[in-house]
Design an enzyme around this catalytic site. Structure first.
Site, PDB file in Angstrom:
ATOM      1  N   CYS A  38       0.833  -1.199   0.000  1.00  0.00           N
ATOM      2  CA  CYS A  38       0.000   0.000   0.000  1.00  0.00           C
ATOM      3  C   CYS A  38       0.864   1.244   0.000  1.00  0.00           C
ATOM      4  O   CYS A  38       2.057   1.200   0.295  1.00  0.00           O
ATOM      5  CB  CYS A  38      -0.883   0.056   1.255  1.00  0.00           C
ATOM      6  SG  CYS A  38      -1.881  -1.417   1.554  1.00  0.00           S
ATOM      7  N   CYS A  42      -2.766   4.851   2.955  1.00  0.00           N
ATOM      8  CA  CYS A  42      -3.891   3.954   2.654  1.00  0.00           C
ATOM      9  C   CYS A  42      -5.012   4.141   3.677  1.00  0.00           C
ATOM     10  O   CYS A  42      -4.773   4.110   4.890  1.00  0.00           O
ATOM     11  CB  CYS A  42      -3.421   2.503   2.665  1.00  0.00           C
ATOM     12  SG  CYS A  42      -4.749   1.326   2.266  1.00  0.00           S
ATOM     13  N   CYS A  70      -2.533  -2.885  -3.526  1.00  0.00           N
ATOM     14  CA  CYS A  70      -3.788  -2.686  -2.795  1.00  0.00           C
ATOM     15  C   CYS A  70      -4.841  -2.098  -3.735  1.00  0.00           C
ATOM     16  O   CYS A  70      -4.567  -1.144  -4.475  1.00  0.00           O
ATOM     17  CB  CYS A  70      -3.542  -1.748  -1.620  1.00  0.00           C
ATOM     18  SG  CYS A  70      -5.036  -1.289  -0.710  1.00  0.00           S
ATOM     19  N   CYS A  73      -6.121   1.705  -2.116  1.00  0.00           N
ATOM     20  CA  CYS A  73      -5.351   2.952  -2.174  1.00  0.00           C
ATOM     21  C   CYS A  73      -4.602   3.155  -3.486  1.00  0.00           C
ATOM     22  O   CYS A  73      -4.002   4.210  -3.697  1.00  0.00           O
ATOM     23  CB  CYS A  73      -4.377   3.028  -1.003  1.00  0.00           C
ATOM     24  SG  CYS A  73      -2.978   1.876  -1.094  1.00  0.00           S
TER      25      CYS A  73
END
Length: 484
Positions: A38, A42, A70, A73
């Site tokens: 991430c 995030c 991810c 994000c």
């Protein structure tokens, strides 16, 4: 913000825990329990435990560890690390060349050749510095470019795979599943629900910016120096022609405080990655004001200016050779460009041609004053033969020496070229009349020797200091014009 050699765990974890967006792009957060990586900001409701976290410098390093991006994000959609535009060592130069697509065009041996090192040594340097070798870095970039094309165009997936640099459809499909945990069809379906892709001419992207950003200052700088036929500014957008590996293209850039809306029209869509990288460099989108503004603000004369322009940027080149030749040609650049530039296959509004390449200028009979003609011809010849190479992998110290060796180029002019053609953040064109005028207005030494001594406080960001003074001068002029 982050040390160049080490990712200090505690500092990175604190940034992650506070979801600090200032660190997006500086590092990535790998979570072993979920198998994802991430950005630090995030919005996941639960911060991962310390024992489950590893920090990475690049997406490629996280992917090599078996992690996927991810979906919440979108760590691939943040600005890149500012290090790669400012570092002058082999690692920084290699990262800029990889972003420009050199590995896809020439392979790792071609990248190593441009950097004058062995493939083995380059591999070792990049693994030590960023956690991934050249091929993995290029593959990660390929995946990001493929996702852009899948989500923002209606191109068939076979064409997307080729344009992004994949050797086969299978490799394309496998990579997107591995990196994004989604097939190309799934990515496009999500994009359609969000209103993308939209049919129309060109490839339209949203380029991420590291805030704060001063779009007015960047666009004003470019607009006042625009060459007719190659660049134009109208209706809040800056547009220019690009000379790219696959042929000429154009881009329309509409900067906003939190992003830049970019529309590319390219002869070869395989040039998208290079075009995006060059436009990011042109607008200095990856810069981190938190790195250089505090250094400049430590000088009492500059402190109020840094508060007035918190999103200061240093406009860079899309083509170093073009910038050097334009600067040396001066007022003759427009005539030379119109006479010898390469015509676009079809005009794009006011854009009709690209700037002529160095070989054309070296062989052309350009009507210039004798001394300047000799300098331009010599400079163009050295650029055409590769004796001077001003691409993204150029070694700044060697280029400075090479420019100083060109008859007719004075040290003061070379500093200007280093700043604008190579984006050297510490170059300082102290003899520039506008810079000296701005310095005088802000109670700084107005003589070159005195200003040079004072600017030593601003190292290694003297180039940003120069642009801060230029920018402040334009703000003062505008305020004066608005007074009744």
């Amino acid at each position: 913000m982050i040390a160049e050699t080490d990712l200090e765990f505690e500092r990175c974890y604190q940034a992650t825990e506070s979801r600090d967006p200032r660190f997006d792009g500086w590092f990535l957060v790998g979570v072993r329990t979920t198998g994802i990586y991430c950005r630090p900001s995030c919005p996941s409701p639960v911060c991962p435990k310390r024992a489950n976290v590893t920090f990475y410098r690049t997406a490629a390093a996280a992917q090599l560890a078996g992690l996927r991006a991810c979906k919440r994000c979108r760590p691939d959609a943040v600005p890149g690390s500012p290090e790669w535009n400012t570092r002058a060592d082999i690692v920084g130069r290699a990262m800029r060349l990889i972003a420009d697509g050199v590995v896809d065009r020439e392979g790792v041996p071609g990248l190593a050749r441009q950097l004058a090192v062995s493939v083995r040594h380059l591999h070792r340097l990049l693994v030590d510095a960023v956690g991934a070798p050249p091929l993995a870095l290029a593959r990660s970039q390929r995946a990001y470019q493929a996702r852009l094309l899948v989500e923002t165009t209606t191109m068939p997936f076979g064409e997307v795979a080729f344009a992004a640099g994949f050797a086969s459809i299978r490799q394309f499909n496998d990579t997107l599943r591995e990196v994004f945990d989604a097939t190309p069809s799934q990515l496009r379906a999500v994009a359609r629900r969000r209103g993308h892709p939209r049919p129309g001419a060109g490839l339209t992207l949203r380029l991420a910016v590291r805030p704060p950003y001063d779009p007015g200052g960047v666009v004003a700088w470019l607009a006042t120096r625009a060459l007719p036929g190659i660049e134009e500014y109208a209706d809040g957008a800056y547009r220019r022609a690009l000379r790219l590996p696959g042929g000429p293209g154009t881009v329309t850039l509409r900067p906003a405080p939190d992003h830049v809306h970019a529309t590319f029209r390219l002869r070869s869509v395989a040039d998208l990655g290079a075009a995006v990288a060059r436009c990011r460099r042109l607008l200095d989108l990856d810069a981190d004001p938190g790195s250089y503004l505090p250094v400049l603000a430590a000088d009492p004369a500059l402190a109020p200016l840094t508060r007035a322009v918190p999103g200061l940027r240093l406009p860079g080149p899309v083509d170093g050779a073009e910038t050097v030749l334009r600067t040396v040609l001066g007022s003759h650049a427009e005539t030379v460009a119109a006479a010898f530039g390469e015509r676009l296959p079809s005009p794009d509004r006011g854009l009709t041609h690209t700037f002529p390449n160095p070989a054309v200028i070296a062989a052309a009979d350009v009507a210039l004053p004798p001394k300047r003609a000799s300098t331009v011809r010599e400079l163009a010849q050295r650029l055409a033969t590769g004796e001077l190479c001003l691409d993204e992998g150029a070694e700044r110290a060697a280029i400075r020496c090479g420019l100083l060796a060109v008859p007719g180029l004075a040290p003061a002019q070379v500093e200007c070229l280093m700043l604008h053609a190579l984006g050297d953040p510490d170059a300082f064109p102290v003899a520039d009349p506008g810079l000296l005028t701005a310095a005088r207005a802000h109670e700084l030494p107005a003589d070159p020797a005195g200003l040079t001594r004072r600017a030593d406080r601003w190292r290694p960001w003297r180039g940003y200091g120069a642009h801060l003074l230029w920018r402040a001068r334009s703000i003062v002029s505008r305020q004066a014009d608005s007074r009744p």
